[in-house]
Design an enzyme around this catalytic site. Structure first.
Site, PDB file in Angstrom:
ATOM      1  N   LEU A 214       0.838  -1.198   0.000  1.00  0.00           N
ATOM      2  CA  LEU A 214       0.000   0.000   0.000  1.00  0.00           C
ATOM      3  C   LEU A 214       0.878   1.256   0.000  1.00  0.00           C
ATOM      4  CD1 LEU A 214      -2.862   1.342   0.372  1.00  0.00           C
ATOM      5  CD2 LEU A 214      -2.510   1.143   2.834  1.00  0.00           C
TER       6      LEU A 214
ATOM      7  N   GLU B 265       1.672  -0.130   9.783  1.00  0.00           N
ATOM      8  CA  GLU B 265       0.239  -0.483   9.765  1.00  0.00           C
ATOM      9  C   GLU B 265      -0.612   0.583  10.464  1.00  0.00           C
ATOM     10  OE1 GLU B 265      -0.851  -4.560   9.995  1.00  0.00           O
ATOM     11  OE2 GLU B 265       1.083  -5.231   9.219  1.00  0.00           O
TER      12      GLU B 265
HETATM   13  N1  COS Z   1     -13.237  -0.491   6.863  1.00  0.00           N
HETATM   14  C1  COS Z   1     -13.925  -0.238   5.745  1.00  0.00           C
HETATM   15  N2  COS Z   1     -13.927   0.925   5.099  1.00  0.00           N
HETATM   16  C2  COS Z   1     -13.192   1.908   5.642  1.00  0.00           C
HETATM   17  C3  COS Z   1     -12.440   1.739   6.813  1.00  0.00           C
HETATM   18  C4  COS Z   1     -12.497   0.478   7.436  1.00  0.00           C
HETATM   19  N3  COS Z   1     -11.805   0.214   8.543  1.00  0.00           N
HETATM   20  N4  COS Z   1     -11.818   2.903   7.093  1.00  0.00           N
HETATM   21  C5  COS Z   1     -12.143   3.774   6.126  1.00  0.00           C
HETATM   22  N5  COS Z   1     -12.984   3.163   5.254  1.00  0.00           N
HETATM   23  C6  COS Z   1     -13.602   3.740   4.069  1.00  0.00           C
HETATM   24  C7  COS Z   1     -14.498   4.932   4.429  1.00  0.00           C
HETATM   25  O1  COS Z   1     -15.787   4.505   4.789  1.00  0.00           O
HETATM   26  C8  COS Z   1     -14.491   5.705   3.130  1.00  0.00           C
HETATM   27  O2  COS Z   1     -15.388   5.139   2.219  1.00  0.00           O
HETATM   28  P1  COS Z   1     -16.732   5.947   1.749  1.00  0.00           P
HETATM   29  O3  COS Z   1     -16.236   7.224   1.094  1.00  0.00           O
HETATM   30  O4  COS Z   1     -17.411   5.009   0.800  1.00  0.00           O
HETATM   31  O5  COS Z   1     -17.518   6.207   2.999  1.00  0.00           O
HETATM   32  C9  COS Z   1     -13.104   5.438   2.580  1.00  0.00           C
HETATM   33  O6  COS Z   1     -12.613   4.262   3.213  1.00  0.00           O
HETATM   34  C10 COS Z   1     -12.151   6.573   2.846  1.00  0.00           C
HETATM   35  O7  COS Z   1     -12.147   6.794   4.228  1.00  0.00           O
HETATM   36  P2  COS Z   1     -11.876   8.215   4.874  1.00  0.00           P
HETATM   37  O8  COS Z   1     -12.710   9.252   4.191  1.00  0.00           O
HETATM   38  O9  COS Z   1     -12.009   8.069   6.342  1.00  0.00           O
HETATM   39  O10 COS Z   1     -10.356   8.435   4.422  1.00  0.00           O
HETATM   40  P3  COS Z   1      -9.223   9.358   4.965  1.00  0.00           P
HETATM   41  O11 COS Z   1      -8.405   9.801   3.827  1.00  0.00           O
HETATM   42  O12 COS Z   1      -9.768  10.380   5.911  1.00  0.00           O
HETATM   43  O13 COS Z   1      -8.277   8.308   5.759  1.00  0.00           O
HETATM   44  C11 COS Z   1      -7.482   6.904   7.469  1.00  0.00           C
HETATM   45  C12 COS Z   1      -8.688   7.477   6.750  1.00  0.00           C
HETATM   46  C13 COS Z   1      -6.584   8.005   7.988  1.00  0.00           C
HETATM   47  C14 COS Z   1      -8.027   6.110   8.646  1.00  0.00           C
HETATM   48  C15 COS Z   1      -6.713   5.981   6.488  1.00  0.00           C
HETATM   49  O14 COS Z   1      -6.166   6.714   5.428  1.00  0.00           O
HETATM   50  C16 COS Z   1      -5.606   5.185   7.134  1.00  0.00           C
HETATM   51  O15 COS Z   1      -5.870   4.192   7.830  1.00  0.00           O
HETATM   52  N6  COS Z   1      -4.347   5.599   6.903  1.00  0.00           N
HETATM   53  C17 COS Z   1      -3.203   4.849   7.377  1.00  0.00           C
HETATM   54  C18 COS Z   1      -2.827   3.833   6.381  1.00  0.00           C
HETATM   55  C19 COS Z   1      -1.806   2.896   6.928  1.00  0.00           C
HETATM   56  O16 COS Z   1      -2.063   2.169   7.880  1.00  0.00           O
HETATM   57  N7  COS Z   1      -0.631   2.891   6.287  1.00  0.00           N
HETATM   58  C20 COS Z   1       0.373   1.978   6.621  1.00  0.00           C
HETATM   59  C21 COS Z   1       0.554   1.104   5.423  1.00  0.00           C
HETATM   60  S1  COS Z   1       0.736  -0.567   5.745  1.00  0.00           S
HETATM   61  S2  COS Z   1       2.480  -0.701   6.618  1.00  0.00           S
END
Ligand code: COS
Length: 380
Positions: free
Chosen positions: A125, A363
């Site tokens: 990712l 993560e």
């Molecule tokens: N399960 C299912 N869907 C999810 C979800 C989850 N746990 N979290 C977010 N979504 C969905 C949201 O519902 C949204 O969809 P809809 O537009 O259809 O409603 C979509 O994903 C985008 O979510 P959101 O608008 O909340 O996105 P953001 O850009 O605000 O980001 C975070 C949300 C910050 C939580 C996300 O980008 C994240 O987890 N970032 C970190 C990523 C990560 O862990 N990176 C490390 C890489 S692996 S080492």
């Protein structure tokens, strides 16, 4: 409510503990020094069923619950967090994602060898400009009818050079934003796929972390996971489970350091008595034990919620946020309790301290976990 583990849980915990002590402990310092992947040990972990713990036996897995996975992750991480990150990625991000969202053909072809540990997988990712802000994918997967043409670079990929199968997030429809992202299954020997440089890391130095390059890689349509545009949701759902794995890794790093500090406190004498009998050290041990117990309860609660079909996004984020902070605090204190000995490699605690830091970063950083938790708290 029961606070007791089942016979099966205890058996798995013991099997993981024995494996860690007998097979991972010898050589763990050398592997860390030399940044050497624990290839032989990972093969054994596959044979013992630790690489596809929660996968249905019909797809080559062990058919266990997530609590068993937490227990095993803790024991393996007490000794070798480089081995446990391979286990976490393969179990939570790759196998669980494929089993839950893959087609029957994808499960037959990819999940079976991954869950039985014949091969390992990677989850792709992060990019040079997309870490926490995961929707900003620059890697593209252009729709060419029967296949996608994949181009781009992924960063910080665990199992980067040792994996055979890669789950790659890429943007197909830029206009659609996160709804235009797909997850594609890519095989290592596909033309145009290049494994880039290996990272020289502070901790988990035995795990192989690489950048990956995709140059006009043709990925057949049948290798897309889920519907068109499901890739970002797939990544989020899979990362929720991954966070339970990393929380358990942090828990193991903390409890490994605590056990070493406790043992040392009973052996080392200053001012005429064991150092554990000085309040300065006894109180550190009391804090460590209390925080580790709390971290374990959060991990097991998140695992229990997952096993019972409940939404565990917040529970997993809370477990990771707390356990990773406990891992940092405990390992720093374990080094302090060991004094000068703690600063040298032979005593293991300095490695655990270096390994702990990544659990607050990968993560989803601790700051990202706070976003997930606070959004859930504030939701109407
Ligand atoms: N399960 C299912 N869907 C999810 C979800 C989850 N746990 N979290 C977010 N979504 C969905 C949201 O519902 C949204 O969809 P809809 O537009 O259809 O409603 C979509 O994903 C985008 O979510 P959101 O608008 O909340 O996105 P953001 O850009 O605000 O980001 C975070 C949300 C910050 C939580 C996300 O980008 C994240 O987890 N970032 C970190 C990523 C990560 O862990 N990176 C490390 C890489 S692996 S080492």
């Amino acid at each position: 409510m029961k606070f007791e583990l089942t016979e099966e849980h205890l058996m798995i915990q013991k099997a993981a503990r024995d494996f860690a002590q007998n097979e991972l402990l010898p050589g763990v310092i050398e592997r860390d020094n030399e940044q050497r992947f624990p290839a032989e040990q990972i093969k054994q972990m596959g044979e013992l069923g630790f690489l596809g713990m929660m996968v249905d036996p019909k797809y080559g897995g062990s058919g266990l619950d997530t609590i068993s996975y937490v227990l095993a992750m803790e024991e393996i991480s007490k000794v070798d967090a480089s081995a446990s990150v391979v286990m976490s990625v393969n179990n939570s991000l790759v196998c669980w994602g494929l089993e839950k969202f893959g087609t029957e053909e994808q499960k037959e072809k990819y999940l079976k060898p991954l869950a039985s540990g014949q091969i390992i997988g990677a989850f792709c990712l992060s990019e040079p400009e997309a870490g926490s802000d995961a929707t900003s994918q620059k890697t593209t997967a252009i729709d060419k009818g029967d296949h996608y043409l994949l181009n781009g670079t992924k960063n910080w990929i665990t199992n980067g050079s040792t994996a055979s199968v890669y789950l790659v997030m890429a943007q197909t429809d830029v206009e659609a934003g996160h709804k235009g992202i797909n997850c594609l299954i890519v095989e290592k020997d596909q033309e145009g796929f290049v494994v880039g440089k290996k990272e020289d890391k502070l901790g988990i130095r035995g795990s192989d972390t690489h950048s990956l390059m995709f140059q006009d890689v043709k990925v057949p349509k049948e290798n897309r996971i889920g519907e068109e545009g499901f890739g970002f949701k797939f990544a989020m759902k899979v990362l929720s489970g991954g966070r339970v794995g990393i929380a358990s890794q942090a828990l193991g790093i903390a409890s490994g350091a605590y056990e070493l500090a406790l043992k040392y406190s009973k052996e080392r004498k200053t001012f005429g008595k064991e150092i554990g009998k000085h309040q300065a050290i006894a109180f550190k041990l009391a804090d460590m034990a209390t925080e580790i117990d709390a971290a374990r309860l959060l991990c097991i609660k998140a695992a229990w919620m997952k096993d019972n079909g409940q939404n565990f996004d917040r529970a997993g984020a809370q477990a990771k946020l707390f356990a990773s902070s406990v891992a940092m605090k405990t390992t720093v204190e374990a080094v302090q309790i060991h004094g000068g000995y703690g600063f040298v490699k032979e005593y293991h605690v300095e490695r655990l301290m270096r390994d702990a830091k990544i659990t607050q970063i990968y993560e989803g950083t601790s700051e990202i976990q706070k976003i997930v938790i606070s959004r859930d708290i504030l939701r109407d």
